[in-house]
Design a protein around this motif. Sequence first.
Motif, mmCIF file in Angstrom:
data_model
loop_
_atom_site.group_PDB
_atom_site.id
_atom_site.type_symbol
_atom_site.label_atom_id
_atom_site.label_comp_id
_atom_site.label_asym_id
_atom_site.label_seq_id
_atom_site.Cartn_x
_atom_site.Cartn_y
_atom_site.Cartn_z
ATOM 1 N N THR A 243 0.803 -1.214 0.000
ATOM 2 C CA THR A 243 0.000 0.000 0.000
ATOM 3 C C THR A 243 0.833 1.259 0.000
ATOM 4 O O THR A 243 0.338 2.333 -0.347
ATOM 5 N N ASP A 244 2.107 1.177 0.404
ATOM 6 C CA ASP A 244 2.942 2.366 0.463
ATOM 7 C C ASP A 244 3.825 2.520 -0.769
ATOM 8 O O ASP A 244 4.755 3.314 -0.765
ATOM 9 N N GLU A 245 3.543 1.760 -1.856
ATOM 10 C CA GLU A 245 4.352 1.821 -3.060
ATOM 11 C C GLU A 245 3.593 2.551 -4.178
ATOM 12 O O GLU A 245 2.353 2.550 -4.207
ATOM 13 N N LEU A 246 4.339 3.150 -5.090
ATOM 14 C CA LEU A 246 3.755 3.841 -6.236
ATOM 15 C C LEU A 246 3.543 2.868 -7.383
ATOM 16 O O LEU A 246 4.387 2.027 -7.652
ATOM 17 N N ASP B 195 -0.104 13.351 -10.105
ATOM 18 C CA ASP B 195 -0.899 13.330 -8.872
ATOM 19 C C ASP B 195 -0.692 14.605 -8.062
ATOM 20 O O ASP B 195 -1.634 15.156 -7.466
ATOM 21 N N TRP B 196 0.579 15.064 -8.016
ATOM 22 C CA TRP B 196 0.864 16.274 -7.244
ATOM 23 C C TRP B 196 0.180 17.495 -7.854
ATOM 24 O O TRP B 196 -0.405 18.321 -7.148
ATOM 25 N N ASN B 197 0.222 17.611 -9.180
ATOM 26 C CA ASN B 197 -0.411 18.751 -9.838
ATOM 27 C C ASN B 197 -1.922 18.728 -9.670
ATOM 28 O O ASN B 197 -2.571 19.775 -9.661
ATOM 29 N N GLN B 198 -2.483 17.552 -9.519
ATOM 30 C CA GLN B 198 -3.936 17.435 -9.417
ATOM 31 C C GLN B 198 -4.436 17.607 -7.988
ATOM 32 O O GLN B 198 -5.441 18.270 -7.738
ATOM 33 N N HIS B 199 -3.729 16.996 -7.013
ATOM 34 C CA HIS B 199 -4.243 16.971 -5.643
ATOM 35 C C HIS B 199 -3.496 17.896 -4.679
ATOM 36 O O HIS B 199 -4.091 18.409 -3.737
ATOM 37 N N LYS C 35 -1.398 11.756 0.684
ATOM 38 C CA LYS C 35 -2.197 10.810 -0.098
ATOM 39 C C LYS C 35 -1.467 10.316 -1.340
ATOM 40 O O LYS C 35 -1.764 9.238 -1.840
ATOM 41 N N CYS C 36 -0.523 11.136 -1.840
ATOM 42 C CA CYS C 36 0.067 10.827 -3.139
ATOM 43 C C CYS C 36 1.445 10.183 -3.056
ATOM 44 O O CYS C 36 1.870 9.502 -3.988
ATOM 45 N N ARG C 37 2.171 10.422 -1.980
ATOM 46 C CA ARG C 37 3.550 9.959 -1.960
ATOM 47 C C ARG C 37 3.640 8.461 -1.724
ATOM 48 O O ARG C 37 2.715 7.826 -1.196
ATOM 49 N N GLY C 38 4.769 7.893 -2.097
ATOM 50 C CA GLY C 38 5.015 6.466 -1.926
ATOM 51 C C GLY C 38 6.438 6.130 -2.352
ATOM 52 O O GLY C 38 7.170 6.972 -2.891
ATOM 53 N N VAL C 39 6.825 4.901 -2.118
ATOM 54 C CA VAL C 39 8.171 4.465 -2.475
ATOM 55 C C VAL C 39 8.127 3.725 -3.804
ATOM 56 O O VAL C 39 7.088 3.184 -4.202
ATOM 57 N N PHE C 40 9.256 3.688 -4.496
ATOM 58 C CA PHE C 40 9.337 3.016 -5.791
ATOM 59 C C PHE C 40 10.781 2.585 -6.027
ATOM 60 O O PHE C 40 11.713 3.159 -5.465
ATOM 61 N N PRO C 41 10.995 1.539 -6.868
ATOM 62 C CA PRO C 41 12.348 1.047 -7.135
ATOM 63 C C PRO C 41 13.120 2.012 -8.020
ATOM 64 O O PRO C 41 12.646 2.420 -9.092
ATOM 65 N N GLU C 42 14.312 2.367 -7.611
ATOM 66 C CA GLU C 42 15.121 3.338 -8.341
ATOM 67 C C GLU C 42 15.539 2.813 -9.706
ATOM 68 O O GLU C 42 15.608 3.555 -10.673
#
Length: 454
Positions: free
Chosen positions: A397-400, A431-435, A440-447
């Motif tokens: 749930t905490d991933e993009l 997501d940032w430009n919209q909300h 609510k929008c942030r999360g982790v992702f593989p580099e």
Amino acid sequence: MAEMGSKGVTAGKIASNVQKKLTRAQEKVLQKLGKADETKDEQFEQCVQNFNKQLTEGTRLQKDLRTYLTSVKAMHEASKKLNECLQEVYEPDWPGRDEANKIAENNDLLWMDYHQKLVDQALLTMDTYLGQFPDIKSRIAKRGRKLVDYDSARHHYESLQTAKKKDEAKIAKAEEELIKAQKVFEEMNVDLQEELPSLWNSRVGFYVNTFQSIAGLEENFHKEMSKLNQNLNDVLVSLEKQHGSNTFTVKAQPRKKSKLFSRLRRKKNSDNAPAKGNKSPSPPDGSPAATPEIRVNHEPEPAGGATPGATLPKSPSQPAEASEVAGGTQPAAGAQEPGETAASEAASSSLPAVVVETFPATVNGTVEGGSGAGRLDLPPGFMFKVQAQHDYTATDTDELQLKAGDVVLVIPFQNPEEQDEGWLMGVKESDWNQHKELEKCRGVFPENFTERVP
């Protein structure tokens, strides 16, 4: 009467066999004690040694061949299950489904054919080869017994001849038994003398044929299997091309603390929820954010009330909520309503002076505005941008969830100890430009799924 006669013959035969066993046992004892000589045939003894060696080697080969066939059967079952799994996961709308199913069927048939040919051309031949050994082994044992009978009859005849008081009738009978025992022994001996060397020499041709058959069958099997594997590879390559390039080859580094991070972050957010009225504001949607990027430092107020550097300006176009105090321990003062000015000034007199350094806001790597006024359209703590090069499916749930081409604004972790190697924290630009809501929008992702962009 016939029944009694039959019983009499049987009883007589049993008695005769018992007498023979006793005579043989007595003869062997005398031979071991050196009181009676033993007929030796070194050439035959060598043949018997070769026979025993050949039997041992053949038995081992048969055992190992059966083990090999068991392994082939196990590999067949494993390959069959693997192909069944592929058929189940291969969706109906994917290209090459029918061809993949056909390859799986041919794979199964190829394994079955290989196993059956090994049985027919190797195992059955092996069984036939070893089938002749029990009979010959039994005849060798019988020849040994007849040799003891011959030696016993010979010794008995010689003892009667050398006796002081000779009994011609007994001597004649002993001579007759000797001739009979010699004849039986020599007949068996001659047959074995011919068969054992021939059997020993046959092992070479048998080994050659057996291993040639196995090698040839295995070679043909792997050739056909190689063709099937190449066909399956072509089907999968076609599937890959129609569903995006390199989508199936890139793998994210495993996260060791993903679930723990989710729990910690939820707990941290619940514990640190700001009180009503102190919520950190974000720029309104659709309006140009003219607030310059600021950095706030706490410094003790010098004597005389002089404040080093520029003091926090009060401007209608710059709400006080936009400023962030370093460390997040001291919230910025909110916009003051009329009537609260005196109370606010009294409270602020006890706080340290705030030094504000103003920098132009940076958007897409360029400076907006020449007089220090910029656009605050980037999340707090923004470091740099990256662009997704491959699709990534979130597993927690905490991933993009990323699609190739998505732009991600990278921000620092709230707690650096929660960062796993090879993972970044960020928010998708769309997501940032919209909300404009970081939580609510942030999360982790593989580099390694992304590439840094200007």
